[in-house]
Design a protein around this motif. Structure first.
Motif, PDB file in Angstrom:
ATOM      1  N   GLN A 110       0.823  -1.209   0.000  1.00 35.37           N
ATOM      2  CA  GLN A 110       0.000   0.000   0.000  1.00 35.37           C
ATOM      3  C   GLN A 110       0.857   1.259   0.000  1.00 35.37           C
ATOM      4  O   GLN A 110       0.611   2.202  -0.766  1.00 35.37           O
ATOM      5  CB  GLN A 110      -0.935  -0.004   1.204  1.00 35.37           C
ATOM      6  N   THR A 111       1.880   1.275   0.833  1.00 38.20           N
ATOM      7  CA  THR A 111       2.746   2.449   0.911  1.00 38.20           C
ATOM      8  C   THR A 111       3.474   2.703  -0.397  1.00 38.20           C
ATOM      9  O   THR A 111       3.512   3.836  -0.898  1.00 38.20           O
ATOM     10  CB  THR A 111       3.773   2.279   2.046  1.00 38.20           C
ATOM     11  N   LYS A 112       4.060   1.662  -0.952  1.00 37.82           N
ATOM     12  CA  LYS A 112       4.808   1.831  -2.205  1.00 37.82           C
ATOM     13  C   LYS A 112       3.891   2.192  -3.364  1.00 37.82           C
ATOM     14  O   LYS A 112       4.262   2.994  -4.229  1.00 37.82           O
ATOM     15  CB  LYS A 112       5.602   0.563  -2.521  1.00 37.82           C
ATOM     16  N   ALA A 113       2.703   1.600  -3.402  1.00 37.90           N
ATOM     17  CA  ALA A 113       1.755   1.910  -4.474  1.00 37.90           C
ATOM     18  C   ALA A 113       1.367   3.382  -4.445  1.00 37.90           C
ATOM     19  O   ALA A 113       1.376   4.059  -5.475  1.00 37.90           O
ATOM     20  CB  ALA A 113       0.518   1.028  -4.356  1.00 37.90           C
ATOM     21  N   ILE A 114       1.046   3.886  -3.267  1.00 39.57           N
ATOM     22  CA  ILE A 114       0.558   5.263  -3.125  1.00 39.57           C
ATOM     23  C   ILE A 114       1.677   6.290  -3.303  1.00 39.57           C
ATOM     24  O   ILE A 114       1.477   7.334  -3.926  1.00 39.57           O
ATOM     25  CB  ILE A 114      -0.132   5.445  -1.763  1.00 39.57           C
ATOM     26  N   LYS A 115       2.848   5.986  -2.782  1.00 39.11           N
ATOM     27  CA  LYS A 115       3.925   6.978  -2.792  1.00 39.11           C
ATOM     28  C   LYS A 115       4.863   6.878  -3.996  1.00 39.11           C
ATOM     29  O   LYS A 115       5.410   7.886  -4.429  1.00 39.11           O
ATOM     30  CB  LYS A 115       4.738   6.867  -1.499  1.00 39.11           C
ATOM     31  N   ARG A 116       5.061   5.665  -4.516  1.00 38.90           N
ATOM     32  CA  ARG A 116       6.050   5.491  -5.561  1.00 38.90           C
ATOM     33  C   ARG A 116       5.451   5.254  -6.941  1.00 38.90           C
ATOM     34  O   ARG A 116       5.872   5.870  -7.916  1.00 38.90           O
ATOM     35  CB  ARG A 116       6.980   4.321  -5.213  1.00 38.90           C
ATOM     36  N   TYR A 117       4.487   4.356  -7.046  1.00 42.77           N
ATOM     37  CA  TYR A 117       4.028   3.899  -8.356  1.00 42.77           C
ATOM     38  C   TYR A 117       2.845   4.685  -8.923  1.00 42.77           C
ATOM     39  O   TYR A 117       2.904   5.204 -10.035  1.00 42.77           O
ATOM     40  CB  TYR A 117       3.695   2.402  -8.301  1.00 42.77           C
ATOM     41  N   LEU A 118       1.769   4.767  -8.175  1.00 46.68           N
ATOM     42  CA  LEU A 118       0.559   5.397  -8.707  1.00 46.68           C
ATOM     43  C   LEU A 118       0.763   6.860  -9.124  1.00 46.68           C
ATOM     44  O   LEU A 118       0.199   7.279 -10.146  1.00 46.68           O
ATOM     45  CB  LEU A 118      -0.591   5.269  -7.708  1.00 46.68           C
ATOM     46  N   PRO A 119       1.541   7.667  -8.401  1.00 46.36           N
ATOM     47  CA  PRO A 119       1.745   9.049  -8.849  1.00 46.36           C
ATOM     48  C   PRO A 119       2.366   9.153 -10.243  1.00 46.36           C
ATOM     49  O   PRO A 119       2.049  10.071 -11.001  1.00 46.36           O
ATOM     50  CB  PRO A 119       2.686   9.626  -7.786  1.00 46.36           C
ATOM     51  N   VAL A 120       3.223   8.201 -10.596  1.00 44.63           N
ATOM     52  CA  VAL A 120       3.844   8.203 -11.932  1.00 44.63           C
ATOM     53  C   VAL A 120       2.784   8.042 -13.014  1.00 44.63           C
ATOM     54  O   VAL A 120       2.760   8.774 -14.014  1.00 44.63           O
ATOM     55  CB  VAL A 120       4.880   7.062 -12.045  1.00 44.63           C
ATOM     56  N   PHE A 121       1.869   7.117 -12.812  1.00 45.10           N
ATOM     57  CA  PHE A 121       0.836   6.848 -13.821  1.00 45.10           C
ATOM     58  C   PHE A 121      -0.255   7.912 -13.811  1.00 45.10           C
ATOM     59  O   PHE A 121      -0.826   8.226 -14.858  1.00 45.10           O
ATOM     60  CB  PHE A 121       0.268   5.442 -13.610  1.00 45.10           C
ATOM     61  N   GLU A 122      -0.533   8.463 -12.648  1.00 54.43           N
ATOM     62  CA  GLU A 122      -1.505   9.562 -12.573  1.00 54.43           C
ATOM     63  C   GLU A 122      -1.016  10.744 -13.405  1.00 54.43           C
ATOM     64  O   GLU A 122      -1.786  11.363 -14.154  1.00 54.43           O
ATOM     65  CB  GLU A 122      -1.700   9.975 -11.113  1.00 54.43           C
ATOM     66  N   LYS A 123       0.261  11.064 -13.300  1.00 55.39           N
ATOM     67  CA  LYS A 123       0.840  12.163 -14.065  1.00 55.39           C
ATOM     68  C   LYS A 123       0.863  11.844 -15.556  1.00 55.39           C
ATOM     69  O   LYS A 123       0.540  12.690 -16.396  1.00 55.39           O
ATOM     70  CB  LYS A 123       2.260  12.451 -13.573  1.00 55.39           C
ATOM     71  N   ALA A 124       1.220  10.612 -15.901  1.00 55.81           N
ATOM     72  CA  ALA A 124       1.300  10.219 -17.312  1.00 55.81           C
ATOM     73  C   ALA A 124      -0.056  10.279 -18.002  1.00 55.81           C
ATOM     74  O   ALA A 124      -0.140  10.516 -19.205  1.00 55.81           O
ATOM     75  CB  ALA A 124       1.877   8.809 -17.432  1.00 55.81           C
TER      76      ALA A 124
END
Length: 208
Positions: A110-124
Protein backbone atom coordinates in the motif's frame (compact mmCIF):
# COMPACT_ATOMS: atom_id res chain seq x y z
CA UNK A 1 3.88 11.19 -23.28
CA UNK A 2 3.20 14.17 -21.03
CA UNK A 3 2.54 17.28 -23.14
CA UNK A 4 3.17 17.81 -26.84
CA UNK A 5 6.42 16.50 -28.29
CA UNK A 6 8.36 19.14 -30.25
CA UNK A 7 11.05 18.33 -32.82
CA UNK A 8 13.75 20.87 -33.69
CA UNK A 9 15.41 20.11 -37.02
CA UNK A 10 15.50 21.03 -40.68
CA UNK A 11 12.53 20.57 -43.01
CA UNK A 12 13.95 17.34 -44.38
CA UNK A 13 14.73 13.77 -43.42
CA UNK A 14 18.26 13.58 -42.05
CA UNK A 15 18.73 12.25 -38.53
CA UNK A 16 15.22 13.23 -37.45
CA UNK A 17 13.36 10.98 -39.88
CA UNK A 18 13.76 7.78 -37.86
CA UNK A 19 12.45 9.65 -34.83
CA UNK A 20 9.42 10.82 -36.83
CA UNK A 21 8.80 7.21 -37.87
CA UNK A 22 8.95 5.88 -34.32
CA UNK A 23 6.66 8.58 -32.94
CA UNK A 24 4.20 8.00 -35.77
CA UNK A 25 4.08 4.23 -35.23
CA UNK A 26 3.51 4.84 -31.51
CA UNK A 27 0.77 7.33 -32.48
CA UNK A 28 2.42 10.12 -30.49
CA UNK A 29 1.51 13.53 -31.89
CA UNK A 30 4.33 16.00 -32.36
CA UNK A 31 5.00 19.52 -33.57
CA UNK A 32 8.04 20.62 -35.52
CA UNK A 33 10.17 23.75 -35.38
CA UNK A 34 12.24 23.99 -38.56
CA UNK A 35 15.71 25.48 -38.46
CA UNK A 36 15.93 28.01 -41.29
CA UNK A 37 18.37 30.63 -40.00
CA UNK A 38 21.75 30.77 -38.31
CA UNK A 39 20.15 32.87 -35.58
CA UNK A 40 17.83 30.01 -34.57
CA UNK A 41 20.78 27.67 -34.22
CA UNK A 42 22.79 30.19 -32.23
CA UNK A 43 19.82 30.74 -29.93
CA UNK A 44 19.70 27.00 -29.17
CA UNK A 45 23.44 27.11 -28.45
CA UNK A 46 23.20 30.13 -26.16
CA UNK A 47 20.29 28.54 -24.30
CA UNK A 48 22.46 25.51 -23.59
CA UNK A 49 20.13 23.13 -25.43
CA UNK A 50 22.74 21.58 -27.71
CA UNK A 51 25.39 19.90 -25.57
CA UNK A 52 27.47 18.82 -28.56
CA UNK A 53 26.37 21.67 -30.83
CA UNK A 54 24.33 19.23 -32.91
CA UNK A 55 20.72 18.65 -33.85
CA UNK A 56 18.27 16.87 -33.72
CA UNK A 57 16.75 18.23 -30.54
CA UNK A 58 13.52 16.77 -29.16
CA UNK A 59 11.42 18.26 -26.37
CA UNK A 60 9.64 15.41 -24.63
CA UNK A 61 8.28 14.82 -21.11
CA UNK A 62 9.65 18.15 -19.94
CA UNK A 63 13.15 17.33 -21.16
CA UNK A 64 15.27 18.40 -24.10
CA UNK A 65 17.00 15.39 -25.62
CA UNK A 66 19.82 15.38 -28.15
CA UNK A 67 21.66 12.64 -30.08
CA UNK A 68 19.37 10.63 -32.35
CA UNK A 69 20.22 7.23 -30.85
CA UNK A 70 19.50 8.46 -27.33
CA UNK A 71 16.19 9.94 -28.47
CA UNK A 72 15.12 6.74 -30.24
CA UNK A 73 16.07 4.64 -27.21
CA UNK A 74 14.14 6.92 -24.87
CA UNK A 75 10.93 6.68 -26.88
CA UNK A 76 11.18 2.89 -27.26
CA UNK A 77 12.08 2.35 -23.62
CA UNK A 78 9.20 4.51 -22.35
CA UNK A 79 6.79 1.60 -22.79
CA UNK A 80 9.26 -0.84 -21.24
CA UNK A 81 9.80 1.48 -18.28
CA UNK A 82 6.09 1.57 -17.46
CA UNK A 83 5.76 -2.20 -17.89
CA UNK A 84 8.70 -3.00 -15.65
CA UNK A 85 7.41 -0.73 -12.89
CA UNK A 86 4.00 -2.38 -13.02
CA UNK A 87 5.53 -5.85 -12.96
CA UNK A 88 7.52 -4.91 -9.86
CA UNK A 89 4.35 -3.81 -8.09
CA UNK A 90 2.28 -6.80 -9.21
CA UNK A 91 4.98 -9.23 -8.10
CA UNK A 92 4.71 -7.83 -4.57
CA UNK A 93 1.01 -8.68 -4.65
CA UNK A 94 1.61 -12.11 -6.22
CA UNK A 95 3.88 -13.26 -3.38
CA UNK A 96 1.53 -11.96 -0.71
CA UNK A 97 -0.08 -15.39 -0.31
CA UNK A 98 3.33 -16.83 0.51
CA UNK A 99 4.45 -14.09 2.91
CA UNK A 100 5.29 -15.08 6.48
CA UNK A 101 3.86 -11.76 7.69
CA UNK A 102 0.97 -10.91 5.37
CA UNK A 103 0.00 -7.76 7.32
CA UNK A 104 3.49 -6.28 6.98
CA UNK A 105 3.57 -7.16 3.28
CA UNK A 106 0.18 -5.52 2.75
CA UNK A 107 1.38 -2.36 4.45
CA UNK A 108 4.48 -2.30 2.24
CA UNK A 109 2.42 -2.77 -0.92
CA UNK A 110 0.00 0.00 0.00
CA UNK A 111 2.75 2.45 0.91
CA UNK A 112 4.81 1.83 -2.20
CA UNK A 113 1.76 1.91 -4.47
CA UNK A 114 0.56 5.26 -3.13
CA UNK A 115 3.93 6.98 -2.79
CA UNK A 116 6.05 5.49 -5.56
CA UNK A 117 4.03 3.90 -8.36
CA UNK A 118 0.56 5.40 -8.71
CA UNK A 119 1.74 9.05 -8.85
CA UNK A 120 3.84 8.20 -11.93
CA UNK A 121 0.84 6.85 -13.82
CA UNK A 122 -1.51 9.56 -12.57
CA UNK A 123 0.84 12.16 -14.06
CA UNK A 124 1.30 10.22 -17.31
CA UNK A 125 -2.48 10.06 -17.80
CA UNK A 126 -3.04 13.78 -17.22
CA UNK A 127 -4.51 14.41 -20.67
CA UNK A 128 -3.59 11.38 -22.79
CA UNK A 129 -6.01 8.46 -22.99
CA UNK A 130 -3.20 5.94 -22.87
CA UNK A 131 0.28 5.81 -21.38
CA UNK A 132 2.17 6.11 -24.66
CA UNK A 133 0.60 7.53 -27.81
CA UNK A 134 -3.04 7.24 -28.78
CA UNK A 135 -3.41 3.48 -28.86
CA UNK A 136 -3.27 0.67 -26.31
CA UNK A 137 0.10 -0.84 -25.46
CA UNK A 138 0.98 -3.74 -23.19
CA UNK A 139 1.71 -1.18 -20.47
CA UNK A 140 -1.94 -0.05 -20.53
CA UNK A 141 -3.20 -3.61 -20.12
CA UNK A 142 -0.77 -4.15 -17.25
CA UNK A 143 -1.86 -0.93 -15.56
CA UNK A 144 -5.49 -2.07 -15.67
CA UNK A 145 -4.55 -5.49 -14.31
CA UNK A 146 -2.43 -3.96 -11.56
CA UNK A 147 -5.03 -1.43 -10.42
CA UNK A 148 -7.70 -4.12 -10.25
CA UNK A 149 -5.36 -6.23 -8.12
CA UNK A 150 -4.72 -3.28 -5.83
CA UNK A 151 -8.44 -2.58 -5.43
CA UNK A 152 -9.01 -6.18 -4.37
CA UNK A 153 -6.78 -5.45 -1.38
CA UNK A 154 -7.42 -1.73 -0.90
CA UNK A 155 -10.86 -0.79 -2.31
CA UNK A 156 -10.35 2.99 -1.95
CA UNK A 157 -6.74 3.15 -3.11
CA UNK A 158 -7.55 5.05 -6.34
CA UNK A 159 -9.65 7.71 -4.58
CA UNK A 160 -6.85 10.28 -4.92
CA UNK A 161 -5.86 9.21 -8.43
CA UNK A 162 -8.77 10.33 -10.67
CA UNK A 163 -6.85 10.01 -13.95
CA UNK A 164 -6.05 6.38 -13.25
CA UNK A 165 -9.64 5.70 -12.16
CA UNK A 166 -10.98 7.20 -15.40
CA UNK A 167 -8.44 5.21 -17.40
CA UNK A 168 -9.54 2.05 -15.60
CA UNK A 169 -13.16 2.76 -16.53
CA UNK A 170 -12.32 3.32 -20.22
CA UNK A 171 -10.21 0.19 -20.44
CA UNK A 172 -12.88 -1.91 -18.72
CA UNK A 173 -15.40 -0.97 -21.41
CA UNK A 174 -13.31 -2.38 -24.26
CA UNK A 175 -15.44 -5.36 -25.40
CA UNK A 176 -12.79 -8.07 -25.08
CA UNK A 177 -11.66 -6.78 -21.68
CA UNK A 178 -15.24 -6.33 -20.48
CA UNK A 179 -15.92 -9.96 -21.37
CA UNK A 180 -12.75 -11.11 -19.61
CA UNK A 181 -13.83 -9.32 -16.43
CA UNK A 182 -17.18 -11.12 -16.32
CA UNK A 183 -17.78 -14.13 -14.03
CA UNK A 184 -17.09 -17.40 -15.81
CA UNK A 185 -14.25 -16.07 -17.97
CA UNK A 186 -10.73 -17.48 -17.97
CA UNK A 187 -9.58 -14.77 -15.56
CA UNK A 188 -8.35 -16.38 -12.38
CA UNK A 189 -9.43 -15.58 -8.84
CA UNK A 190 -7.14 -14.31 -6.11
CA UNK A 191 -4.73 -16.98 -4.79
CA UNK A 192 -6.41 -19.30 -2.31
CA UNK A 193 -5.13 -22.02 0.01
CA UNK A 194 -5.35 -24.71 -2.67
CA UNK A 195 -3.29 -22.59 -5.08
CA UNK A 196 -0.58 -22.03 -2.46
CA UNK A 197 -0.46 -25.70 -1.42
CA UNK A 198 -0.22 -26.85 -5.03
CA UNK A 199 2.72 -24.56 -5.80
CA UNK A 200 4.55 -25.63 -2.65
CA UNK A 201 3.97 -29.30 -3.51
CA UNK A 202 5.08 -28.98 -7.14
CA UNK A 203 8.26 -27.09 -6.27
CA UNK A 204 8.90 -29.05 -3.05
CA UNK A 205 8.78 -25.90 -0.93
CA UNK A 206 8.45 -25.84 2.88
CA UNK A 207 4.79 -25.95 3.95
CA UNK A 208 5.32 -23.62 6.89
Amino acid sequence: MAGKVVLHYFNGRGRMESIRWLLTVAEVEFDEVYLTTREQYEKLLSDGDLMFEQVPLVEIDGMKLIQSKAILNYIAEKINMYSEGLIDLMEMIMILAFAADAKAQLDTIQTKAIKRYLPVFEKALNGPSYLVGSKISCADVQLLECTLMLEEKFPEILAKFPNIKSFQGRMSEIPAIKKFLQPGSKRKHQPDETYVKTIKMVFNLPTK
